[in-house]
Design a protein around this motif. Structure first.
Motif, short mmCIF file in Angstrom:
data_model
loop_
_atom_site.label_atom_id
_atom_site.label_comp_id
_atom_site.label_asym_id
_atom_site.label_seq_id
_atom_site.Cartn_x
_atom_site.Cartn_y
_atom_site.Cartn_z
N ARG A 128 0.82 -1.21 0.00
CA ARG A 128 0.00 0.00 0.00
C ARG A 128 0.85 1.25 0.00
O ARG A 128 2.01 1.23 0.42
N ARG A 152 -8.22 0.64 -4.43
CA ARG A 152 -9.19 1.27 -3.53
C ARG A 152 -8.43 2.04 -2.47
O ARG A 152 -7.27 1.71 -2.15
N GLY A 153 -9.07 3.06 -1.95
CA GLY A 153 -8.47 3.84 -0.88
C GLY A 153 -8.81 3.24 0.46
O GLY A 153 -9.92 2.77 0.68
N ARG A 177 -2.07 11.71 7.87
CA ARG A 177 -3.42 11.39 7.41
C ARG A 177 -3.50 11.22 5.89
O ARG A 177 -4.47 11.59 5.26
N ARG A 178 -2.46 10.65 5.31
CA ARG A 178 -2.48 10.34 3.87
C ARG A 178 -3.37 9.14 3.63
O ARG A 178 -3.33 8.17 4.38
N ARG A 179 -4.15 9.21 2.59
CA ARG A 179 -5.05 8.11 2.22
C ARG A 179 -4.23 7.01 1.56
O ARG A 179 -3.63 7.21 0.52
N GLU A 205 -9.06 3.80 -9.52
CA GLU A 205 -10.05 3.59 -8.45
C GLU A 205 -11.46 3.51 -9.03
O GLU A 205 -12.25 2.66 -8.61
N SER A 219 0.37 5.92 -0.43
CA SER A 219 -0.43 7.10 -0.76
C SER A 219 0.00 7.62 -2.13
O SER A 219 1.04 7.22 -2.67
N ARG A 235 -8.72 3.87 4.72
CA ARG A 235 -8.85 5.00 5.65
C ARG A 235 -7.47 5.55 6.01
O ARG A 235 -6.53 4.81 6.26
N ALA A 236 -7.37 6.86 5.99
CA ALA A 236 -6.11 7.53 6.32
C ALA A 236 -5.77 7.30 7.78
O ALA A 236 -6.64 7.25 8.64
N SER A 237 -4.49 7.15 8.03
CA SER A 237 -4.04 6.99 9.42
C SER A 237 -2.69 7.66 9.56
O SER A 237 -2.08 8.09 8.60
N LEU A 247 -3.57 3.70 -0.55
CA LEU A 247 -4.18 3.02 -1.68
C LEU A 247 -3.69 1.59 -1.71
O LEU A 247 -2.52 1.32 -1.42
#
Length: 128
Positions: free
Chosen positions: A20, A59-60, A68-70, A53, A22, A62-64, A72
């Protein structure tokens, strides 16, 4: 047969198949590696990510984290599309015009194709 995609799409799918990331993380890979040839422009990468997407190839999540980058991630459909593209044979007469595609396939080939197929891929590439 799946609709042909841009090489940038396959480069993004290949990177996300490795883990994964961002959009920012992916841009950094393009900026610091030979993938810059495909584009490190936010005006190219972010629209390509939106296309992937929308096609449900990524798919994205949840940002963490602090920034707070989403994040992917590649979907099973995206992984199947990448693997199908990697499995397409080298076509005679296309070596000069599709060199970038062959180099990109080679970059991700060992991640997604059985080891014995690499020799055949390189042999086919050498004869076109």
């Amino acid at each position: 047969m799946p609709r042909p995609r841009a090489l940038l799409d396959y480069a993004l799918l290949g990177l996300l198949a490795r883990g994964r990331g961002s959009g920012y993380d992916l841009r950094k890979v393009f900026q610091t590696t030979a993938l810059a040839h495909y584009s490190d422009s936010p005006g190219s990468i972010y629209p390509a990510l939106r296309r992937l997407e929308a096609a449900r190839l990524i798919r994205g999540a949840r940002a963490s984290g602090r920034l707070r980058r989403r994040a992917l991630v590649i979907t099973s459909v995206g992984l199947a599309a990448l693997r199908a593209w990697l499995a397409q044979p080298v076509l005679g007469g296309t070596r000069a015009t599709d060199r970038g595609a062959f180099e990109l396939k080679l970059a991700f080939f060992s991640d997604h194709r059985p080891g014995g197929e690499l020799a055949g891929f390189l042999r086919d590439y050498a004869t076109v």
